[in-house]
Design an enzyme around this catalytic site. Structure first.
Site, mmCIF file in Angstrom:
data_model
loop_
_atom_site.group_PDB
_atom_site.id
_atom_site.type_symbol
_atom_site.label_atom_id
_atom_site.label_comp_id
_atom_site.label_asym_id
_atom_site.label_seq_id
_atom_site.Cartn_x
_atom_site.Cartn_y
_atom_site.Cartn_z
ATOM 1 N N ASP A 10 29.809 -33.216 74.669
ATOM 2 C CA ASP A 10 30.768 -34.239 75.293
ATOM 3 C C ASP A 10 30.162 -35.235 73.349
ATOM 4 O O ASP A 10 29.873 -35.037 73.396
ATOM 5 C CB ASP A 10 30.287 -35.441 76.427
ATOM 6 N N SER A 11 31.111 -36.055 73.573
ATOM 7 C CA SER A 11 31.943 -37.058 72.401
ATOM 8 C C SER A 11 30.027 -37.892 72.351
ATOM 9 O O SER A 11 29.769 -38.336 72.092
ATOM 10 C CB SER A 11 32.598 -37.988 72.045
ATOM 11 N N TYR A 42 35.314 -40.845 70.249
ATOM 12 C CA TYR A 42 36.073 -38.865 70.426
ATOM 13 C C TYR A 42 37.682 -39.617 69.965
ATOM 14 O O TYR A 42 38.618 -38.892 69.463
ATOM 15 C CB TYR A 42 36.463 -37.321 70.384
ATOM 16 N N GLY A 43 38.026 -40.136 71.116
ATOM 17 C CA GLY A 43 39.168 -40.681 71.869
ATOM 18 C C GLY A 43 40.008 -41.344 70.195
ATOM 19 O O GLY A 43 41.815 -41.551 70.918
ATOM 20 N N CYS A 73 34.683 -32.822 77.238
ATOM 21 C CA CYS A 73 35.201 -33.858 76.613
ATOM 22 C C CYS A 73 36.997 -33.455 76.473
ATOM 23 O O CYS A 73 36.898 -33.099 75.770
ATOM 24 C CB CYS A 73 34.614 -34.612 75.352
ATOM 25 N N ASN A 74 37.337 -34.477 76.968
ATOM 26 C CA ASN A 74 38.874 -33.839 77.391
ATOM 27 C C ASN A 74 39.659 -34.581 76.080
ATOM 28 O O ASN A 74 41.015 -32.707 75.580
ATOM 29 C CB ASN A 74 39.317 -35.231 78.247
ATOM 30 N N GLU A 151 31.412 -48.016 80.372
ATOM 31 C CA GLU A 151 30.390 -48.256 79.856
ATOM 32 C C GLU A 151 29.051 -49.426 80.411
ATOM 33 O O GLU A 151 28.203 -48.987 80.098
ATOM 34 C CB GLU A 151 30.159 -47.896 78.203
ATOM 35 N N CYS A 188 39.624 -37.969 81.678
ATOM 36 C CA CYS A 188 38.335 -38.506 80.843
ATOM 37 C C CYS A 188 37.221 -38.741 81.246
ATOM 38 O O CYS A 188 36.852 -38.366 82.839
ATOM 39 C CB CYS A 188 38.895 -40.162 79.307
ATOM 40 N N THR A 189 35.914 -37.986 80.055
ATOM 41 C CA THR A 189 34.744 -37.771 81.049
ATOM 42 C C THR A 189 34.395 -39.088 82.171
ATOM 43 O O THR A 189 33.308 -38.612 82.602
ATOM 44 C CB THR A 189 33.752 -38.215 80.184
ATOM 45 N N HIS A 190 34.909 -39.904 81.524
ATOM 46 C CA HIS A 190 34.212 -41.565 82.607
ATOM 47 C C HIS A 190 34.384 -41.574 83.548
ATOM 48 O O HIS A 190 34.215 -42.095 84.173
ATOM 49 C CB HIS A 190 34.373 -42.707 80.734
HETATM 50 N N1 DGL Z 1 34.376 -38.311 75.862
HETATM 51 C C1 DGL Z 1 35.798 -38.746 76.064
HETATM 52 C C2 DGL Z 1 37.382 -38.444 76.415
HETATM 53 O O1 DGL Z 1 36.543 -37.159 78.046
HETATM 54 C C3 DGL Z 1 36.027 -40.240 76.168
HETATM 55 C C4 DGL Z 1 34.869 -40.950 75.454
HETATM 56 C C5 DGL Z 1 35.495 -40.415 73.807
HETATM 57 O O2 DGL Z 1 36.820 -41.026 73.575
HETATM 58 O O3 DGL Z 1 34.738 -40.076 72.972
HETATM 59 O O4 DGL Z 1 37.836 -38.302 75.865
#
Ligand code: DGL
Length: 269
Positions: A10-11, A42-43, A73-74, A151, A188-190
Protein backbone atom coordinates in the site's frame (compact mmCIF):
# COMPACT_ATOMS: atom_id res chain seq x y z
CA UNK A 1 0.48 -26.42 -0.79
CA UNK A 2 2.74 -23.37 -0.65
CA UNK A 3 3.68 -21.98 2.76
CA UNK A 4 5.49 -18.92 1.43
CA UNK A 5 3.97 -15.59 2.51
CA UNK A 6 1.62 -13.36 0.58
CA UNK A 7 3.00 -9.91 -0.29
CA UNK A 8 0.75 -6.96 0.38
CA UNK A 9 1.59 -3.38 -0.49
CA UNK A 10 0.00 0.00 0.00
CA UNK A 11 1.08 3.62 -0.15
CA UNK A 12 1.13 3.62 3.65
CA UNK A 13 -0.42 1.79 6.56
CA UNK A 14 -4.06 2.29 5.49
CA UNK A 15 -3.72 -1.09 3.75
CA UNK A 16 -3.76 -2.70 7.19
CA UNK A 17 -7.55 -2.74 6.73
CA UNK A 18 -6.90 -5.18 3.88
CA UNK A 19 -4.58 -7.22 6.09
CA UNK A 20 -7.49 -7.62 8.53
CA UNK A 21 -9.54 -9.19 5.74
CA UNK A 22 -6.70 -11.56 4.83
CA UNK A 23 -6.38 -12.60 8.48
CA UNK A 24 -10.06 -13.45 8.51
CA UNK A 25 -10.48 -15.02 5.09
CA UNK A 26 -7.06 -16.69 4.79
CA UNK A 27 -6.13 -17.44 8.41
CA UNK A 28 -3.25 -19.79 7.58
CA UNK A 29 -1.41 -17.36 5.33
CA UNK A 30 1.73 -15.49 6.38
CA UNK A 31 1.97 -11.93 5.14
CA UNK A 32 4.76 -9.51 4.28
CA UNK A 33 3.34 -5.98 4.33
CA UNK A 34 5.04 -3.03 2.68
CA UNK A 35 3.84 0.56 3.11
CA UNK A 36 5.55 3.01 0.78
CA UNK A 37 5.25 5.82 3.31
CA UNK A 38 8.10 7.74 1.70
CA UNK A 39 5.83 8.43 -1.28
CA UNK A 40 2.52 8.72 0.61
CA UNK A 41 -0.06 9.83 -0.46
CA UNK A 42 -0.44 8.11 -3.82
CA UNK A 43 -3.93 9.56 -4.20
CA UNK A 44 -2.79 12.84 -5.70
CA UNK A 45 0.30 11.57 -7.59
CA UNK A 46 0.56 11.08 -11.35
CA UNK A 47 -0.12 7.73 -12.92
CA UNK A 48 3.52 7.46 -14.05
CA UNK A 49 4.90 8.03 -10.55
CA UNK A 50 2.52 5.47 -9.02
CA UNK A 51 3.56 2.88 -11.62
CA UNK A 52 7.26 3.47 -10.80
CA UNK A 53 6.65 3.16 -7.05
CA UNK A 54 4.51 0.04 -7.54
CA UNK A 55 7.24 -1.68 -9.55
CA UNK A 56 9.80 -1.06 -6.79
CA UNK A 57 7.34 -2.25 -4.12
CA UNK A 58 6.72 -5.45 -6.08
CA UNK A 59 10.44 -6.09 -6.57
CA UNK A 60 11.00 -5.71 -2.83
CA UNK A 61 8.22 -8.17 -1.99
CA UNK A 62 9.56 -10.67 -4.52
CA UNK A 63 12.96 -10.45 -2.85
CA UNK A 64 11.15 -11.59 0.32
CA UNK A 65 10.10 -14.71 -1.59
CA UNK A 66 6.36 -14.06 -1.61
CA UNK A 67 4.15 -16.42 -3.61
CA UNK A 68 1.56 -13.84 -4.70
CA UNK A 69 1.00 -10.11 -4.40
CA UNK A 70 -2.09 -8.21 -3.44
CA UNK A 71 -2.06 -4.51 -4.24
CA UNK A 72 -4.05 -3.14 -1.31
CA UNK A 73 -3.91 0.47 -2.47
CA UNK A 74 -6.87 1.55 -4.61
CA UNK A 75 -4.87 4.35 -6.24
CA UNK A 76 -2.14 1.88 -7.30
CA UNK A 77 -4.73 -0.72 -8.30
CA UNK A 78 -6.39 1.88 -10.56
CA UNK A 79 -3.29 2.66 -12.58
CA UNK A 80 -0.51 0.11 -12.02
CA UNK A 81 -1.84 -3.44 -11.70
CA UNK A 82 -1.92 -4.17 -15.43
CA UNK A 83 1.73 -3.11 -15.80
CA UNK A 84 2.72 -5.24 -12.80
CA UNK A 85 0.91 -8.27 -14.24
CA UNK A 86 2.75 -7.84 -17.55
CA UNK A 87 6.12 -7.37 -15.82
CA UNK A 88 6.17 -10.04 -13.10
CA UNK A 89 5.39 -13.75 -13.09
CA UNK A 90 3.76 -14.38 -9.69
CA UNK A 91 -0.01 -14.00 -9.33
CA UNK A 92 -0.74 -10.29 -8.79
CA UNK A 93 -4.16 -8.96 -7.94
CA UNK A 94 -5.43 -5.48 -7.26
CA UNK A 95 -8.60 -4.56 -5.43
CA UNK A 96 -10.63 -3.34 -8.41
CA UNK A 97 -11.37 -6.47 -10.51
CA UNK A 98 -12.41 -8.48 -7.42
CA UNK A 99 -14.70 -5.65 -6.31
CA UNK A 100 -16.39 -5.57 -9.70
CA UNK A 101 -16.87 -9.33 -9.41
CA UNK A 102 -18.41 -8.90 -5.93
CA UNK A 103 -20.82 -6.26 -7.22
CA UNK A 104 -21.80 -8.34 -10.24
CA UNK A 105 -23.15 -10.93 -7.78
CA UNK A 106 -25.28 -8.43 -5.88
CA UNK A 107 -28.69 -6.99 -6.56
CA UNK A 108 -27.67 -3.44 -7.34
CA UNK A 109 -29.62 -0.49 -8.66
CA UNK A 110 -26.98 2.23 -8.37
CA UNK A 111 -23.40 2.43 -7.15
CA UNK A 112 -21.34 5.27 -5.75
CA UNK A 113 -17.57 4.83 -5.83
CA UNK A 114 -15.70 6.92 -3.27
CA UNK A 115 -11.93 7.21 -3.08
CA UNK A 116 -8.91 9.43 -3.61
CA UNK A 117 -8.66 11.81 -6.52
CA UNK A 118 -6.42 9.36 -8.44
CA UNK A 119 -8.82 6.45 -8.02
CA UNK A 120 -12.04 8.30 -8.77
CA UNK A 121 -10.67 10.40 -11.62
CA UNK A 122 -8.96 7.40 -13.23
CA UNK A 123 -12.57 6.25 -13.77
CA UNK A 124 -11.43 2.61 -13.66
CA UNK A 125 -14.05 1.42 -11.19
CA UNK A 126 -16.77 3.31 -13.03
CA UNK A 127 -15.66 2.00 -16.46
CA UNK A 128 -15.50 -1.61 -15.32
CA UNK A 129 -18.89 -1.32 -13.63
CA UNK A 130 -20.28 0.13 -16.84
CA UNK A 131 -18.90 -2.87 -18.76
CA UNK A 132 -20.97 -5.22 -16.60
CA UNK A 133 -24.01 -3.84 -18.42
CA UNK A 134 -26.23 -4.13 -15.38
CA UNK A 135 -28.18 -1.07 -16.43
CA UNK A 136 -27.32 0.60 -13.14
CA UNK A 137 -26.48 4.21 -12.37
CA UNK A 138 -22.85 4.76 -11.46
CA UNK A 139 -21.42 7.74 -9.61
CA UNK A 140 -17.91 8.64 -8.48
CA UNK A 141 -16.91 11.08 -5.75
CA UNK A 142 -13.39 11.85 -4.59
CA UNK A 143 -13.26 12.54 -0.87
CA UNK A 144 -9.74 13.87 -0.14
CA UNK A 145 -10.45 14.96 3.45
CA UNK A 146 -11.36 11.47 4.65
CA UNK A 147 -7.82 10.02 4.69
CA UNK A 148 -6.46 12.70 7.06
CA UNK A 149 -9.53 12.38 9.29
CA UNK A 150 -9.06 8.62 9.59
CA UNK A 151 -5.35 9.12 10.25
CA UNK A 152 -6.22 11.54 13.05
CA UNK A 153 -8.40 8.83 14.58
CA UNK A 154 -11.54 10.97 14.18
CA UNK A 155 -13.73 7.84 14.41
CA UNK A 156 -12.37 6.76 17.80
CA UNK A 157 -14.09 9.20 20.08
CA UNK A 158 -17.81 9.43 19.42
CA UNK A 159 -19.20 12.88 20.20
CA UNK A 160 -15.80 14.62 20.13
CA UNK A 161 -15.30 17.71 17.97
CA UNK A 162 -13.23 15.70 15.53
CA UNK A 163 -15.84 12.96 15.36
CA UNK A 164 -18.46 15.58 14.56
CA UNK A 165 -16.13 17.01 11.92
CA UNK A 166 -15.94 13.54 10.37
CA UNK A 167 -19.74 13.24 10.29
CA UNK A 168 -20.06 16.73 8.76
CA UNK A 169 -17.42 15.89 6.16
CA UNK A 170 -19.22 12.68 5.24
CA UNK A 171 -22.46 14.64 4.98
CA UNK A 172 -20.68 17.19 2.75
CA UNK A 173 -19.40 14.52 0.36
CA UNK A 174 -22.18 11.96 0.45
CA UNK A 175 -25.35 13.85 1.43
CA UNK A 176 -26.37 14.52 -2.16
CA UNK A 177 -26.39 10.75 -2.88
CA UNK A 178 -28.70 9.82 0.00
CA UNK A 179 -31.66 7.88 -1.37
CA UNK A 180 -30.04 7.76 -4.83
CA UNK A 181 -27.60 4.84 -4.43
CA UNK A 182 -28.00 1.27 -3.22
CA UNK A 183 -24.27 0.50 -2.83
CA UNK A 184 -21.13 2.43 -1.95
CA UNK A 185 -17.70 1.10 -2.91
CA UNK A 186 -15.19 1.99 -0.19
CA UNK A 187 -12.54 2.70 -2.82
CA UNK A 188 -9.73 3.69 -0.46
CA UNK A 189 -7.80 1.62 2.03
CA UNK A 190 -8.75 3.93 4.91
CA UNK A 191 -12.51 3.89 4.53
CA UNK A 192 -13.32 0.53 6.16
CA UNK A 193 -12.13 2.17 9.39
CA UNK A 194 -15.11 4.55 9.17
CA UNK A 195 -17.76 2.20 7.82
CA UNK A 196 -19.99 2.71 10.87
CA UNK A 197 -19.90 6.47 10.33
CA UNK A 198 -20.59 6.09 6.60
CA UNK A 199 -23.56 3.84 7.45
CA UNK A 200 -24.78 6.42 9.96
CA UNK A 201 -24.78 9.18 7.33
CA UNK A 202 -26.03 6.97 4.47
CA UNK A 203 -28.64 4.91 6.25
CA UNK A 204 -29.76 1.79 4.36
CA UNK A 205 -26.92 1.73 1.86
CA UNK A 206 -24.86 -1.45 1.44
CA UNK A 207 -21.11 -0.96 1.65
CA UNK A 208 -18.70 -2.88 -0.56
CA UNK A 209 -15.21 -3.37 0.89
CA UNK A 210 -12.62 -3.93 -1.86
CA UNK A 211 -10.22 -5.45 0.70
CA UNK A 212 -12.72 -8.18 1.48
CA UNK A 213 -13.49 -8.79 -2.21
CA UNK A 214 -9.74 -9.00 -2.99
CA UNK A 215 -9.03 -11.40 -0.11
CA UNK A 216 -11.85 -13.67 -1.36
CA UNK A 217 -10.43 -13.54 -4.89
CA UNK A 218 -6.94 -14.31 -3.62
CA UNK A 219 -8.32 -17.31 -1.76
CA UNK A 220 -9.91 -18.56 -4.98
CA UNK A 221 -6.67 -18.13 -6.94
CA UNK A 222 -4.54 -19.86 -4.29
CA UNK A 223 -7.04 -22.72 -4.06
CA UNK A 224 -7.18 -23.15 -7.80
CA UNK A 225 -3.39 -23.26 -8.08
CA UNK A 226 -2.96 -25.48 -5.06
CA UNK A 227 -0.99 -22.72 -3.35
CA UNK A 228 -2.82 -22.38 -0.04
CA UNK A 229 -0.66 -22.45 3.05
CA UNK A 230 -1.02 -25.16 5.64
CA UNK A 231 1.31 -23.42 8.05
CA UNK A 232 0.20 -23.54 11.68
CA UNK A 233 2.68 -20.88 12.77
CA UNK A 234 1.90 -18.14 10.30
CA UNK A 235 3.85 -14.89 10.57
CA UNK A 236 3.43 -11.26 9.62
CA UNK A 237 6.22 -8.79 8.90
CA UNK A 238 5.75 -5.07 8.40
CA UNK A 239 8.03 -2.82 6.38
CA UNK A 240 7.76 0.84 5.43
CA UNK A 241 9.98 3.08 3.32
CA UNK A 242 9.91 5.86 5.91
CA UNK A 243 9.30 5.09 9.55
CA UNK A 244 7.97 8.27 11.14
CA UNK A 245 6.10 8.70 14.43
CA UNK A 246 3.01 9.38 12.39
CA UNK A 247 3.28 6.01 10.62
CA UNK A 248 3.47 4.19 13.94
CA UNK A 249 0.51 6.17 15.28
CA UNK A 250 -1.68 5.59 12.24
CA UNK A 251 -0.88 1.85 12.20
CA UNK A 252 -2.01 1.70 15.83
CA UNK A 253 -5.17 3.66 15.08
CA UNK A 254 -6.09 1.34 12.22
CA UNK A 255 -5.20 -1.99 13.83
CA UNK A 256 -6.06 -0.91 17.38
CA UNK A 257 -2.83 -2.53 18.54
CA UNK A 258 0.89 -1.92 18.29
CA UNK A 259 2.97 -3.69 15.68
CA UNK A 260 6.67 -3.90 15.04
CA UNK A 261 7.52 -1.99 11.86
CA UNK A 262 10.88 -2.07 10.10
CA UNK A 263 12.20 0.65 7.81
CA UNK A 264 13.74 -0.29 4.46
CA UNK A 265 15.30 1.72 1.65
CA UNK A 266 14.16 1.13 -1.87
CA UNK A 267 16.13 2.26 -4.92
CA UNK A 268 15.13 5.78 -6.06
CA UNK A 269 12.11 5.41 -8.31
N1 DGL B 1 -3.93 3.83 0.01
C1 DGL B 1 -4.54 4.90 -0.73
C2 DGL B 1 -5.70 4.35 -1.55
O1 DGL B 1 -6.28 3.30 -1.25
C3 DGL B 1 -5.00 6.02 0.17
C4 DGL B 1 -3.88 6.88 0.68
C5 DGL B 1 -3.10 7.56 -0.43
O2 DGL B 1 -3.59 8.51 -1.06
O3 DGL B 1 -1.98 7.11 -0.68
O4 DGL B 1 -6.07 4.94 -2.52
Amino acid sequence: MDNRPIGLFDSGVGGLTVLKQIQEILPRESVIYLGDTQHLPYGDKSKEAIIRFSIENTKFLLRQNVKAILVACNSASSVAVEVLKETFKVPIIGVIEPTIKCISRKKTSSVLVIGTMRTVRSGVYQKKLQELNLGIEIFGKDCPLLVPLVEEGAFLNKGSLLYNALISTLEYYLGEYRGRVSHIVLGCTHYPAIENEIRFVMDGVELVDPGECAALELKEILEKNNMLSEEKNRFEKFFVTDLSEKTVEVAKIILQKEINIEEIYLPES
